[in-house]
Design a protein around this motif. Structure first.
Motif, short mmCIF file in Angstrom:
data_model
loop_
_atom_site.label_atom_id
_atom_site.label_comp_id
_atom_site.label_asym_id
_atom_site.label_seq_id
_atom_site.Cartn_x
_atom_site.Cartn_y
_atom_site.Cartn_z
N GLU A 1 -10.89 14.25 -9.30
CA GLU A 1 -11.19 14.80 -7.97
C GLU A 1 -11.98 13.81 -7.12
OE1 GLU A 1 -9.99 17.40 -6.17
OE2 GLU A 1 -8.65 17.38 -7.90
N ARG A 2 -12.89 13.07 -7.73
CA ARG A 2 -13.63 12.03 -6.99
C ARG A 2 -12.67 11.00 -6.43
NH1 ARG A 2 -18.47 10.68 -11.25
NH2 ARG A 2 -19.72 12.55 -10.89
N ALA A 3 -11.72 10.57 -7.25
CA ALA A 3 -10.74 9.58 -6.80
C ALA A 3 -9.86 10.16 -5.70
CB ALA A 3 -9.88 9.11 -7.98
N ARG A 4 -9.46 11.42 -5.84
CA ARG A 4 -8.63 12.08 -4.83
C ARG A 4 -9.38 12.16 -3.49
NH1 ARG A 4 -4.65 15.13 -6.24
NH2 ARG A 4 -5.63 15.75 -8.19
N HIS A 5 -10.65 12.52 -3.54
CA HIS A 5 -11.45 12.62 -2.32
C HIS A 5 -11.63 11.24 -1.67
CE1 HIS A 5 -12.20 16.86 -2.44
NE2 HIS A 5 -12.73 16.79 -3.65
N ALA A 6 -11.78 10.20 -2.47
CA ALA A 6 -11.91 8.85 -1.92
C ALA A 6 -10.63 8.46 -1.17
CB ALA A 6 -12.21 7.84 -3.02
N LEU A 7 -9.47 8.86 -1.70
CA LEU A 7 -8.21 8.61 -1.01
C LEU A 7 -8.15 9.39 0.29
CD1 LEU A 7 -5.64 8.71 -3.95
CD2 LEU A 7 -6.18 6.73 -2.52
N LYS A 8 -8.48 10.67 0.23
CA LYS A 8 -8.41 11.53 1.42
C LYS A 8 -9.37 11.06 2.51
CE LYS A 8 -6.76 15.72 -0.83
NZ LYS A 8 -7.05 17.11 -1.19
N LEU B 1 0.86 -1.18 0.00
CA LEU B 1 0.00 0.00 0.00
C LEU B 1 0.90 1.22 0.00
CD1 LEU B 1 -2.78 -0.95 2.57
CD2 LEU B 1 -2.77 -1.23 0.11
N ILE B 2 0.57 2.18 -0.85
CA ILE B 2 1.34 3.41 -0.96
C ILE B 2 0.51 4.55 -0.38
CG2 ILE B 2 2.51 4.99 -2.54
CD1 ILE B 2 3.70 2.15 -2.56
N PRO B 3 0.98 5.18 0.70
CA PRO B 3 0.23 6.31 1.26
C PRO B 3 0.17 7.47 0.25
CG PRO B 3 1.87 5.50 2.82
CD PRO B 3 2.15 4.84 1.50
N HIS B 4 -1.03 7.88 -0.10
CA HIS B 4 -1.18 8.93 -1.12
C HIS B 4 -0.54 10.24 -0.69
CE1 HIS B 4 -4.54 10.01 1.48
NE2 HIS B 4 -4.47 11.21 0.93
N ASP B 5 -0.50 10.50 0.61
CA ASP B 5 0.04 11.78 1.07
C ASP B 5 1.57 11.82 1.06
OD1 ASP B 5 0.09 9.91 3.11
OD2 ASP B 5 -0.53 11.31 4.67
N LEU B 6 2.22 10.71 0.73
CA LEU B 6 3.67 10.70 0.60
C LEU B 6 4.13 10.91 -0.85
CD1 LEU B 6 4.75 7.82 3.03
CD2 LEU B 6 4.62 10.28 3.46
N LEU B 7 3.17 10.91 -1.77
CA LEU B 7 3.51 11.11 -3.18
C LEU B 7 3.58 12.60 -3.50
CD1 LEU B 7 1.16 8.45 -4.82
CD2 LEU B 7 3.61 8.26 -4.39
N GLU B 8 4.47 12.93 -4.41
CA GLU B 8 4.52 14.30 -4.93
C GLU B 8 3.18 14.61 -5.59
OE1 GLU B 8 7.33 16.47 -5.46
OE2 GLU B 8 8.69 15.23 -4.28
N ALA B 9 2.74 15.85 -5.52
CA ALA B 9 1.43 16.24 -6.06
C ALA B 9 1.29 15.86 -7.53
CB ALA B 9 1.21 17.74 -5.87
N GLU B 10 2.33 16.12 -8.32
CA GLU B 10 2.27 15.81 -9.75
C GLU B 10 2.18 14.30 -9.98
OE1 GLU B 10 4.78 16.54 -13.87
OE2 GLU B 10 5.39 17.60 -12.06
N THR B 11 2.92 13.53 -9.19
CA THR B 11 2.88 12.07 -9.31
C THR B 11 1.49 11.55 -9.00
OG1 THR B 11 5.22 11.93 -8.70
CG2 THR B 11 3.91 9.91 -8.46
N LEU B 12 0.89 12.06 -7.92
CA LEU B 12 -0.46 11.64 -7.55
C LEU B 12 -1.45 12.03 -8.64
CD1 LEU B 12 -2.41 10.35 -5.58
CD2 LEU B 12 -2.57 12.57 -4.41
#
Length: 77
Positions: A40-47, A3-14
């Motif tokens: 944005e839907r996918a980003r919110h699901a991660l958050k 599992l890769i924590p989304h908040d550890l990825l660079e913004a552009e990579t995410l």
């Protein structure tokens, strides 16, 4: 699998990962929602913790999965 924590990825990579995921064949299911809205839907699901990024070291591929569909042992540790 990792599992890769989304908040550890660079913004552009995410951004690139999310855009790649929402444009993969079979992910739109006839949905004509604009690309930026789907990202944005996918980003919110991660958050919200509803989705996770899973990396398969063997295939070197990342995918977005609903947390409820991830085997419990992957979430431990």
């Amino acid at each position: 699998m990792m599992l890769i924590p989304h908040d550890l990825l660079e913004a552009e990579t995410l951004d690139n990962l999310l855009e790649d995921f929402v444009t993969r064949e079979g992910t739109d299911n006839g949905d004509d929602t604009p690309l930026d809205v789907r990202v944005e839907r996918a980003r919110h699901a991660l958050k919200r913790g509803e989705a996770v990024i899973v990396f398969d070291p063997e295939s070197q591929q990342c995918q977005l999965m609903l947390k409820s569909e991830v085997p419990k042992e992957w979430l431990q540790g």
